[in-house]
Design an enzyme around this catalytic site. Sequence first.
Site, mmCIF file in Angstrom:
data_model
loop_
_atom_site.group_PDB
_atom_site.id
_atom_site.type_symbol
_atom_site.label_atom_id
_atom_site.label_comp_id
_atom_site.label_asym_id
_atom_site.label_seq_id
_atom_site.Cartn_x
_atom_site.Cartn_y
_atom_site.Cartn_z
ATOM 1 N N ALA A 110 0.801 -1.238 0.000
ATOM 2 C CA ALA A 110 0.000 0.000 0.000
ATOM 3 C C ALA A 110 0.828 1.279 0.000
ATOM 4 O O ALA A 110 0.273 2.369 0.118
ATOM 5 C CB ALA A 110 -1.003 0.031 1.150
ATOM 6 N N ALA A 111 2.148 1.143 -0.180
ATOM 7 C CA ALA A 111 2.971 2.365 -0.313
ATOM 8 C C ALA A 111 2.465 3.163 -1.515
ATOM 9 O O ALA A 111 2.374 4.397 -1.479
ATOM 10 C CB ALA A 111 4.430 2.003 -0.503
ATOM 11 N N GLY A 112 2.125 2.436 -2.572
ATOM 12 C CA GLY A 112 1.635 3.105 -3.779
ATOM 13 C C GLY A 112 0.297 3.795 -3.540
ATOM 14 O O GLY A 112 0.059 4.908 -4.027
ATOM 15 N N ASP A 113 -0.580 3.166 -2.773
ATOM 16 C CA ASP A 113 -1.902 3.757 -2.484
ATOM 17 C C ASP A 113 -1.737 5.043 -1.682
ATOM 18 O O ASP A 113 -2.406 6.051 -1.925
ATOM 19 C CB ASP A 113 -2.764 2.761 -1.685
ATOM 20 C CG ASP A 113 -3.044 1.494 -2.478
ATOM 21 O OD1 ASP A 113 -3.128 1.580 -3.708
ATOM 22 O OD2 ASP A 113 -3.161 0.425 -1.858
HETATM 23 P P1 ATP Z 1 2.706 -1.317 -3.467
HETATM 24 O O1 ATP Z 1 2.132 -2.071 -4.643
HETATM 25 O O2 ATP Z 1 3.698 -2.128 -2.685
HETATM 26 O O3 ATP Z 1 1.678 -0.661 -2.663
HETATM 27 P P2 ATP Z 1 3.787 0.306 -5.489
HETATM 28 O O4 ATP Z 1 4.616 -0.753 -6.169
HETATM 29 O O5 ATP Z 1 2.522 0.720 -6.138
HETATM 30 O O6 ATP Z 1 3.545 -0.110 -3.999
HETATM 31 P P3 ATP Z 1 6.187 1.753 -5.063
HETATM 32 O O7 ATP Z 1 6.776 2.390 -6.241
HETATM 33 O O8 ATP Z 1 6.825 0.508 -4.544
HETATM 34 O O9 ATP Z 1 4.638 1.606 -5.319
HETATM 35 O O10 ATP Z 1 6.169 2.779 -3.842
HETATM 36 C C1 ATP Z 1 5.408 3.970 -3.895
HETATM 37 C C2 ATP Z 1 6.241 5.091 -3.328
HETATM 38 O O11 ATP Z 1 6.616 4.789 -1.974
HETATM 39 C C3 ATP Z 1 7.545 5.337 -4.071
HETATM 40 O O12 ATP Z 1 7.326 6.131 -5.228
HETATM 41 C C4 ATP Z 1 8.350 6.030 -2.993
HETATM 42 O O13 ATP Z 1 7.942 7.376 -2.857
HETATM 43 C C5 ATP Z 1 7.920 5.275 -1.733
HETATM 44 N N1 ATP Z 1 8.819 4.131 -1.477
HETATM 45 C C6 ATP Z 1 8.667 2.866 -1.917
HETATM 46 N N2 ATP Z 1 9.693 2.085 -1.528
HETATM 47 C C7 ATP Z 1 10.508 2.889 -0.808
HETATM 48 C C8 ATP Z 1 11.748 2.677 -0.116
HETATM 49 N N3 ATP Z 1 12.355 1.490 -0.108
HETATM 50 N N4 ATP Z 1 12.300 3.743 0.506
HETATM 51 C C9 ATP Z 1 11.703 4.962 0.513
HETATM 52 N N5 ATP Z 1 10.532 5.216 -0.129
HETATM 53 C C10 ATP Z 1 9.950 4.193 -0.777
HETATM 54 O O1 RIB Z 2 -2.271 -2.015 -2.878
HETATM 55 C C1 RIB Z 2 -2.428 -2.931 -1.827
HETATM 56 C C2 RIB Z 2 -3.765 -3.613 -1.940
HETATM 57 O O2 RIB Z 2 -3.775 -4.399 -3.105
HETATM 58 C C3 RIB Z 2 -4.081 -4.575 -0.809
HETATM 59 O O3 RIB Z 2 -4.716 -3.956 0.290
HETATM 60 C C4 RIB Z 2 -4.922 -5.649 -1.482
HETATM 61 O O4 RIB Z 2 -6.259 -5.672 -1.062
HETATM 62 C C5 RIB Z 2 -4.806 -5.376 -2.973
HETATM 63 O O5 RIB Z 2 -5.944 -4.805 -3.472
#
Ligand code: ATP
Ligand code: RIB
Length: 304
Positions: A250-253
């Site tokens: 959920a870092a992306g969310d």
């Molecule tokens: P997820 O699917 O795991 O929710 P995501 O793959 O959609 O995430 P990421 O690009 O992994 O998105 O992460 C979203 C944002 O979080 C990045 O653009 C960055 O700002 C931050 N982030 C992710 N990983 C790190 C890290 N290792 N250190 C610092 N910031 C990070």
């Molecule tokens: O982005 C993270 C989410 O992806 C999780 O909460 C899971 O429910 C999936 O939808």
Amino acid sequence: MYKDIRAAVVGSINMDIILNMQKVPEIGENVLGTSYGYACGGKGANQATGLARLGAQTKMIGKVADDANGRKLIENLRNNNIDSSFVSTDGTQTGMAAIIIDGEGRNRIIVYEGSNAEMDPQKSADAIDDETDILLVQFETSEDVVVKCVNKAVSKGILTVIDCGPAKNFNLERMPGATIISPNENETEALSGIFPSDEDTILEASKIIMKRSKAQYVVLKLGSRGCSIWDGKNLNIIPAYKSNVVDTTAAGDCFTAALALEYKKSGDIFAACDMANKAGAIAVSRMGAESSMPTADDLINFKE
Ligand code: ATP
Ligand code: RIB
């Protein structure tokens, strides 16, 4: 910080089952987990939680079933001050995600869409009213729902942010003109055919996604590398903040929620990406999906 902003999220609501282990199993292999738990999730609900935690007036538009998970998820939205009156409860089975996390905090996610796939495109779009300041969508509901809602919001001049998860080659041409489109690395590859591994490939992929989506900005989420901004003329890479990674789920969310709110508030895409990088750095340092989302105070007090 963002309390005057009225946000709507059209998207998925899932119950997540999260299993932690040192190493994920190979085919035919059994491994011992270190812990497990249930958590409220779904990309849509997570983004709604991200918005609400940051103080925005947030409305969730989605669908669950009238089952134990559905009831728990609605209660959780309410506990997070999210308006759930546009979440219908007549689906067949509430969405579910199985998330496995390895010792380095990296996740693998399997989603059973359930009721999320049964949302009605017209009813979803009807819930986006004239009071809406920003709309967030993802790709965890049907393509018709996403397209109908984005087209309505764009035609009304609502700031519209498309988060492109989960990775699929979505027909972006059906919904031109969003404000920001923001895929992560795998989603970028799915949409452009190019993995954004260095500056050249980031630029090449961003150009393709902009051409397909006609969005104003393409913001790629680049994990520990931060994010990039392509506005059709210039490419900028905004490095991530340093963080102790525990769980990237959920870092992306969380990034998308902060990006949308700060861009609405300031109209400055650089300030928005900086705030989003901060939010992402906080999210990866905490376990869980929505439980990892920062508050406005967390962002204000953030130190690397
Ligand atoms: P997820 O699917 O795991 O929710 P995501 O793959 O959609 O995430 P990421 O690009 O992994 O998105 O992460 C979203 C944002 O979080 C990045 O653009 C960055 O700002 C931050 N982030 C992710 N990983 C790190 C890290 N290792 N250190 C610092 N910031 C990070
Ligand atoms: O982005 C993270 C989410 O992806 C999780 O909460 C899971 O429910 C999936 O939808």
